[in-house]
Design a protein around this motif. Structure first.
Motif, PDB file in Angstrom:
ATOM      1  N   ASP A   1       0.765  -1.171  -0.078  1.00  7.04           N
ATOM      2  CA  ASP A   1      -0.041   0.124   0.034  1.00  7.04           C
ATOM      3  C   ASP A   1       0.745   1.296  -0.073  1.00  7.04           C
ATOM      4  O   ASP A   1       1.594   1.694   1.066  1.00  7.04           O
TER       5      ASP A   1
ATOM      6  N   ASN B   1     -11.837   0.493  -7.105  1.00  7.17           N
ATOM      7  CA  ASN B   1     -10.516   0.356  -7.793  1.00  7.17           C
ATOM      8  C   ASN B   1      -9.582   1.488  -8.166  1.00  7.17           C
ATOM      9  O   ASN B   1      -8.552   1.363  -8.220  1.00  7.17           O
TER      10      ASN B   1
ATOM     11  N   ARG C   1      -7.884   2.433  -5.087  1.00  6.11           N
ATOM     12  CA  ARG C   1      -7.004   1.330  -4.717  1.00  6.11           C
ATOM     13  C   ARG C   1      -5.730   1.284  -5.883  1.00  6.11           C
ATOM     14  O   ARG C   1      -4.640   1.151  -5.541  1.00  6.11           O
TER      15      ARG C   1
ATOM     16  N   LEU D   1      -2.594  -0.951  -5.200  1.00  9.22           N
ATOM     17  CA  LEU D   1      -3.299  -2.238  -4.852  1.00  9.22           C
ATOM     18  C   LEU D   1      -3.916  -2.827  -5.713  1.00  9.22           C
ATOM     19  O   LEU D   1      -4.461  -2.226  -6.834  1.00  9.22           O
TER      20      LEU D   1
ATOM     21  N   ASP E   1     -15.025  -4.661   2.781  1.00  4.81           N
ATOM     22  CA  ASP E   1     -13.816  -3.961   1.706  1.00  4.81           C
ATOM     23  C   ASP E   1     -13.989  -2.607   1.715  1.00  4.81           C
ATOM     24  O   ASP E   1     -12.912  -1.756   1.735  1.00  4.81           O
TER      25      ASP E   1
ATOM     26  N   GLU F   1     -10.941   0.120   2.906  1.00  4.76           N
ATOM     27  CA  GLU F   1     -10.609   1.202   2.211  1.00  4.76           C
ATOM     28  C   GLU F   1     -10.733   2.585   2.674  1.00  4.76           C
ATOM     29  O   GLU F   1      -9.703   3.417   2.552  1.00  4.76           O
TER      30      GLU F   1
ATOM     31  N   GLU G   1      -7.654   5.194   3.585  1.00  2.00           N
ATOM     32  CA  GLU G   1      -7.534   6.406   2.707  1.00  2.00           C
ATOM     33  C   GLU G   1      -7.852   7.649   3.410  1.00  2.00           C
ATOM     34  O   GLU G   1      -7.224   8.726   3.188  1.00  2.00           O
TER      35      GLU G   1
END
Length: 520
Positions: free
Chosen positions: A319, A412, A415, A420, A430, A434, A438
């Protein structure tokens, strides 16, 4: 509500900044009053400038960081911070009191601006600027109430400056009425505020900021279709995009400020103090987050808030947000302590704790506006990355999982910037993960996320959150054999107590909340 406190706030000089090269440039205060100012558009816009910093100061100084302690992202041993670590926040807690009073200061300033627009604007002030200013007042009041209702639950609704007299009876109002007020005011603000401002007014509230806040409000209430609708308006506007690197949002680079960039939806706007002044209404985050005074070069950098083990362990391998967020042994930062060729994190720091990198901008050699206990780098309230994650969660709704292309695309994108791999299916876990990585140490989001999801699930997550930090690994007094600190929250812990200083002055705040009369 502390009526005398709020009444005093309204007696403060409301004008503190001017619109020239920047709407936050300091203006002389000795000749200005609400009766002789507000004669043209520039002066009217000046009236709203204070809303972006001064009343938010104590909210920002430690209170909002304490919410990350409550959520298990951070830790701290100072007594009033440690209460958040232990789910034992008392009504006399200094930072809870400061946060509460600061948010009501925002409301007082907002109501004052709304009154000025209605009753004190001169004939030369255009209808357009009156509408913009009214939109700013409604937006800021809504933002303050959104923090209050999620943190304290039922609080008094004050939307008229005539409610501030010392003989006025102030009671708490129902939570559902507070949300009604927030949604009503934001809907109007979305009609009034501009899509974008001129460069001289960059950073003021916009339609996008209003729709972003509405998206978060509706997500909190579980009204997923409306949350998606407002997130769509932000995303489809084409005005926002992710910055190339995560650190672009927090660190000056090559003399360029990170403030109000393409990813910014709304930020608190901090300014440097006037020449020769050290104490001012600026951002103090660096003083409390920097893990060594060497990093700041001005005598602060106290590691008051430090990452806890659970947060450190939550990072996925690879990450890219990790090094710009936390400092760990072996990390090298060439952009810090530049007079010595950079800063290498060594054992002296990491034997006891990891540090935060986020919001640490360095010494005056790296960023000239740095001073003791302040920088002028803004505080993020909402970034475009969060709007993407809001829409992904709104699409998921109450489903167990989703493979929706839009939802996957949104998460995504966040990510991908973090280096990632893309997900092919997403769950609420999930999205929460995130959002945690973040948005840590920004605006209390991790705590508010846990407070709004299924309560049993939230209690399970918090009960298994290791609140220890590195030094605890070898300290048998800290908890379990491996140094863990685990605390199980109670149902009552999901709201903070109203400050004792407020309930002592107004015992009616201890009574049950009452409906608010929107027709009076």
């Amino acid at each position: 509500m502390n009526k005398n406190k709020i009444f005093g706030i309204l007696m403060l000089l409301f004008i503190t900044t001017a619109c020239s090269d920047s709407f936050l440039e300091i203006a002389p205060e000795d000749r200005l009053t609400t009766d002789n100012y507000y004669n043209d558009d520039t002066q009217m816009l000046t009236g709203g400038a204070s809303l972006y910093n001064r009343p938010w100061f104590l909210f920002n100084e430690k209170f909002v960081l304490c919410l990350d302690v409550y959520a298990g992202n951070a830790s701290g041993d100072y007594v009033d911070i440690a209460q958040f670590n232990k789910f034992a926040v008392f009504a006399a807690n200094q930072f809870t009191t400061e946060g509460y009073q600061s948010l009501f200061s925002v409301i007082a300033y907002s109501n004052s601006l709304l009154d000025i627009v209605e009753n004190k604007a001169g004939p030369a002030v255009t209808t357009e600027v009156k509408e913009w200013s009214r939109g700013e007042g409604l937006f800021m009041r809504s933002l303050a109430y959104f923090y209050l209702v999620r943190t304290f639950g039922a609080v008094p609704i004050l939307e008229d400056i005539n409610q501030y007299g010392t003989d006025v009876v102030v009671r708490k109002n129902n939570v559902e009425d507070i949300y009604t007020l927030i949604k009503r005011d934001l809907a109007e603000a979305a009609q009034l505020l501009p899509i974008k401002w001129s460069d001289a007014n960059l950073g003021r509230a916009t339609k996008g900021a209003t729709h972003g806040l509405l998206a978060e409000v509706y997500l909190t209430l579980g009204e997923y279709d409306k949350a998606k609708e407002h997130a769509d308006l932000v995303i489809n506007s084409g005005l926002y995009s992710l910055m190339p690197e995560y650190s672009d949002n927090f660190q000056p680079k090559n003399g360029v400020t990170p403030d109000n960039n393409n990813e910014s939806v709304f930020e608190l706007q901090w300014v440097s103090p006037p020449q020769g002044q050290h104490w001012y209404y600026t951002n103090t985050h660096q003083a409390y987050l920097a893990a060594a005074s060497k990093l700041t070069g001005v005598g602060d950098g106290w590691a008051t808030f430090i990452p806890c083990l659970d947060f450190i362990r939550a990072y996925e391998e690879g990450d890219l947000r990790r090094q710009p967020t936390i400092m760990e042994k072996g990390n090298f930062y060439p952009e810090l302590v530049t007079k010595e060729g950079g800063f290498l994190v060594e054992n002296a720091l990491t034997n006891n704790y990891a540090g935060y990198r986020k919001y640490v901008v360095g010494s005056p050699e790296e960023w000239p506006s740095v001073n003791f206990m302040n920088t002028d780098v803004n505080t993020h309230i909402m970034r475009y990355a969060e709007v993407l994650l809001i829409r992904a969660e709104a699409i998921l709704g109450t489903a167990t999982s989703t493979t929706d292309a839009i939802a996957l695309g949104d998460i995504n994108k966040v990510r991908a910037r973090a280096g990632l791999p893309a997900l092919t299916e997403i769950t609420l876990d999930d999205i929460l993960q995130e959002r945690r990585m973040e948005l840590a140490i920004e605006s209390g989001d991790r705590w508010f996320d846990l407070a709004r999801i299924d309560r049993a699930k939230a209690i399970e997550i918090l009960s298994n959150t290791d609140r220890a930090y590195l030094a605890d690994r070898n300290d048998p007094e800290s908890g379990s054999a491996d140094g863990g600190r685990f605390v199980v929250p109670k149902e009552s812990d999901f709201l903070l107590p109203l400050p004792q200083v407020e309930t002592d002055i107004n015992p009616l705040l201890l009574d049950e909340a009452v409906p608010y009369d929107f027709n009076k």
